[in-house]
Design an enzyme around this catalytic site. Structure first.
Site, PDB file in Angstrom:
ATOM      1  N   GLU A 181       0.787  -1.227   0.000  1.00 15.05           N
ATOM      2  CA  GLU A 181       0.000   0.000   0.000  1.00 15.05           C
ATOM      3  C   GLU A 181       0.827   1.289   0.000  1.00 15.05           C
ATOM      4  O   GLU A 181       0.346   2.317  -0.470  1.00 15.05           O
ATOM      5  CB  GLU A 181      -0.935   0.005   1.217  1.00 15.05           C
ATOM      6  CG  GLU A 181      -2.001  -1.080   1.200  1.00 15.05           C
ATOM      7  CD  GLU A 181      -2.997  -0.919   0.062  1.00 15.05           C
ATOM      8  OE1 GLU A 181      -3.281   0.240  -0.323  1.00 15.05           O
ATOM      9  OE2 GLU A 181      -3.477  -1.946  -0.455  1.00 15.05           O
ATOM     10  N   SER A 459     -48.620 -26.777  40.176  1.00 22.42           N
ATOM     11  CA  SER A 459     -48.035 -27.512  41.298  1.00 22.42           C
ATOM     12  C   SER A 459     -46.623 -27.061  41.665  1.00 22.42           C
ATOM     13  O   SER A 459     -46.080 -27.518  42.676  1.00 22.42           O
ATOM     14  CB  SER A 459     -48.014 -29.012  40.986  1.00 22.42           C
ATOM     15  OG  SER A 459     -49.337 -29.497  40.891  1.00 22.42           O
TER      16      SER A 459
END
Length: 765
Positions: A181, A459
């Site tokens: 780059e 329950s």
């Protein structure tokens, strides 16, 4: 007519040149000062909004801890450790003959920094037998792996990044980046006219674009401050800002900013910025563990992350990666054998699932609710904080799997549809939530039934009644006979309520523990009325229920609407021997600088005597041996567990809450329209618990006898303590100090239990 003289431009320019030059210079200087201020404001301050990083709980291994090799391998694979024949580098592990060698990564936890270390772990008979620090060749008692990154809470800007420093970047990546780059990065002053010309000639010679003319500094400026507009003015502004950045900051500062800013792909709606995040997105591991092929793959993608997307265009990316390798070879960074050996290697990338959005949405819903309480300022949440949660990623995935698969089986076998489900799994001792499922579509991030669906618990309320009785050891123990005869009570509407057992039968009388293990309704109602509704409501509050409770007789059979999370809190108190700790998903938060912002610090509180909860847990264990959840013993004959089924009127809700030594799981199945499912707790929600435990390695429930508790013998008819060896006696744990010092002899006749009137009978006759 007046004579008009034509003004000579050259003369005019000469006349005003110095004034124009002065004004232009002032304007230029002012503009440069403005640009410099823009640069300094962002570059010197907080350059980016960094998402909050949400971590799962770390796996901690301690000597003698129960764990299997399979469980350890699952965690290492999840964390992206490479399995190799001989581990030698961070992020690698080897396994053979029940011995692990793990090169553990460094990590900064809420309680301090953990350096990278090589460790050996030996597993014998399902337990950790030995742990050795291979760096110092010393034995250690425990160690922990770094936590798994669940997700990142990306802000509205839709940019995601994971910041890295230069010290965390492999040298090969810096070399490849600069060669490809900006080969003159350390020589130029922000812009490089010669590089532009060199790139132009290189591209002409290659017949295609192989090099870019912009410097790394210019690319950084374009990404951080400017748009992608192609114009001379934008390019000029880019050049000026590049010069200013180069003058103000060091090359290392610029390079580090570039490494964290560069765009390298798209993860759904969120951009993947920086090499730190890209390393995880494409390879599921930290940047400093990437090999040369992976490094050159990322560098090659800078030119066009979409065009060179490795998951969509592997051939394009292979060609681009090979170009990067060639440039490194020509520059002398790699030798010829290395270069040639890598050219034909395929591009291998991870699925990207590790950074997928909306993972485990039900659990993350709970995390975000807690974060809004402890981190009210959204700016703090966007500052790169680390959030340490209690999520067990393996448990979560398994819970999601069983919910999805079991509902399909139930619908197919019973010809029903539109079933929904929820599960909450927590650690009994710590109150840490390990997993949450809030919808049969486990990726759905809408209504969270685990947290927000308030359904009648049936329950599941019964332990609150029985524990209230057992807190009165002078009156009640596990052998106390309870009446099982028809009763009529006024309900909240003024009508007569006639509770029935599930099988519509009456047994005359049953021992207290049998009434619970068989989930008999009539004896429970009788006991509840003797205890008193107000006392039961108080007990529910002590168990962790903070809902308003309607105090009617129907409460004894579960006329109480709770969420699965609330039920889990209730049973956590029971499973933890009466010690209650608030269920939570967030354990701690660190700032971006690794300073502690917040940590969970609530201490457990004792709500019930340990002797009483031992008796309750004994009865709940009996539920899984001979009661409504006895299928657990059938599937796990060598593992002790405990739990309670729950079923509501017309089979609208199917519940189960169960636990082994370490974890507590609450499961619910029902329909959103509250229609009947035809499922009891045993035929519905219990399946989720069993399926989940089959995928786990359940640990057998072990509870020590608290001081003052022991085995006693009771007459099966009267419930009175008797001498050992009587023909009709039963042996049960009991609080010894409340029993007669001289138990009755075998065959002693006592008044029958029917002669004792209940509270309700005393009141109404």
């Amino acid at each position: 007519m007046p004579v008009i003289q034509k003004l000579n431009p050259f003369i005019w320019f000469r006349k005003y040149f110095w004034k124009l030059l002065f004004v232009s210079t002032v304007i230029f200087i002012a503009y440069m000062v403005y640009l410099d201020a823009v640069i300094a404001h962002q570059f010197s301050g907080n350059k980016w909004q960094v998402p909050a990083q949400i971590y799962a709980r770390p796996l901690t291994l301690s000597l003698k801890e129960e764990i299997t090799s399979k469980e350890i391998i699952e965690e290492l694979e999840l964390l992206g450790y490479r399995r190799v024949s001989k581990a030698a580098a961070t992020g690698e592990y080897q396994y053979a003959n029940n011995r692990f060698v793990v090169y553990r990564r460094a990590f900064h936890f809420a309680d301090g920094f953990q350096a990278q270390t090589a460790l050996s772990v030996v597993i014998k008979s399902g337990r950790v037998a030995q742990i050795t620090n291979l760096n110092s060749n010393t034995s250690v008692k425990s160690f922990r792996l770094e936590p798994w990154l669940i997700t990142r809470l990306v802000s509205a800007g839709r940019e995601d990044r994971m910041l890295v420093s230069l010290g965390q970047v492999p040298p090969a990546l810096l070399e490849a980046l600069i060669i490809v780059e900006d080969n003159d990065f350390y020589q130029h002053h922000g812009i490089a006219p010669l590089s532009i010309l060199r790139a132009l000639f290189a591209n002409i010679a290659a017949g295609r674009a192989v090099q870019g003319g912009s410097t790394l500094t210019q690319q950084l400026v374009k990404n951080m401050y400017l748009t992608n507009e192609k114009s001379i003015s934008r390019k000029a502004k880019e050049a000026l800002m590049s010069i200013l950045i180069d003058a103000r900051y060091s090359k290392d500062q610029i390079l580090e900013a570039y490494l964290n800013e560069v765009f390298l792909g798209q993860n759904g709606e969120n951009g993947v910025h920086g090499f730190g995040l890209a390393s995880y997105f494409y390879f599921d591991r930290p940047l400093d563990e990437l090999n040369l092929l992976e490094i050159t793959t990322l560098v090659g993608m800078i030119k066009g992350p979409s065009y060179y997307n490795p998951r969509r265009y592997p051939d394009r990316l292979t060609e681009r990666r090979n170009l990067v390798l060639r440039l490194m070879f020509e520059d002398g960074k790699i030798d010829k054998p290395t270069f040639e050996s890598l050219l034909d290697r395929p591009v291998l990338v991870a699925s990207g699932a590790s950074l997928r959005k909306n993972k485990h949405p039900a659990f993350m819903d709970k995390v975000q609710r807690e974060l809004r309480n402890v981190l009210a300022n959204p700016d703090i949440r966007d500052s790169g904080v680390k959030v340490f949660t209690s999520l067990d990623s393996n448990a979560q995935r398994k819970a999601e799997k069983v919910v999805t698969e079991r509902l399909l089986k139930l619908e197919g076998a019973r010809k029903i549809n539109k079933l929904q489900a929820a599960m909450v799994i927590s650690d009994i001792d710590s109150g840490e939530i390990r997993a949450i499922v809030g919808d049969r579509n486990t990726n759905y991030s809408g209504f969270n039934r685990a947290l927000d669906a308030k359904r009648s618990i049936g329950s599941l309320v019964k332990p609150a009644i029985y524990i209230s009785a057992l807190e009165r050891p002078q009156e009640y123990n596990l052998a106390t006979p309870l009446l099982d005869k028809p009763i009529e009570l006024p309900d909240d509407a003024g009508s007569l309520w006639k509770p029935q057992n599930a099988d519509k039968k009456f047994r005359g009388q049953v021992p207290l523990y049998t009434a619970l293990t068989q989930s008999l309704n009539v004896p429970t109602v009788t006991l509840g009325m003797e205890i008193g509704i107000d006392n039961i409501a108080t007990t529910l509050g002590r168990l962790g229920i903070d809902e308003p409770i309607s105090r009617y007789p129907a409460l004894t059979l579960g006329a109480l609407d709770l969420s699965p999370l609330q039920v889990n809190q209730m049973y956590q108190t029971i499973a933890n021997n009466g010690l209650q700790i608030k269920l939570h998903a967030v354990n701690g938060i660190l700032s971006v600088d690794n300073e502690v912002i917040w940590s969970f610090a609530e201490a457990p509180t004792r709500q019930f005597d340990e002797k009483v909860t031992y008796l309750m847990n004994y009865a709940l264990h009996k539920v899984t041996l001979e009661g409504t959840a006895k299928r657990i013993k059938q599937h796990f004959p060598s593992v002790n567990m405990a739990g309670k089924t729950g079923t509501t009127d017309d089979y609208r809700d199917s519940w189960f809450a169960g636990f082994d030594k370490n974890i507590l799981a609450t499961s619910w199945i029902g329909k959103d329209d509250n229609q009947s499912t035809g499922l009891t707790g045993a035929s519905g929600a219990l399946n989720l618990f069993i399926d989940y435990q089959k995928l786990q390695e359940p640990k057998s429930l072990v509870r020590r006898f608290p001081k003052g508790l022991g085995i006693a013998h009771f007459d099966s008819e009267t419930g009175h303590a008797t001498q050992p060896g009587c023909q009709s006696s039963m042996s049960l744990p009991a609080i010894l100090e409340t029993l007669p010092k001289r138990p009755e002899k075998c065959g002693t006749k006592n008044p029958k239990v029917e002669e004792r009137k209940s509270f309700w009978e005393k009141l109404f006759g």
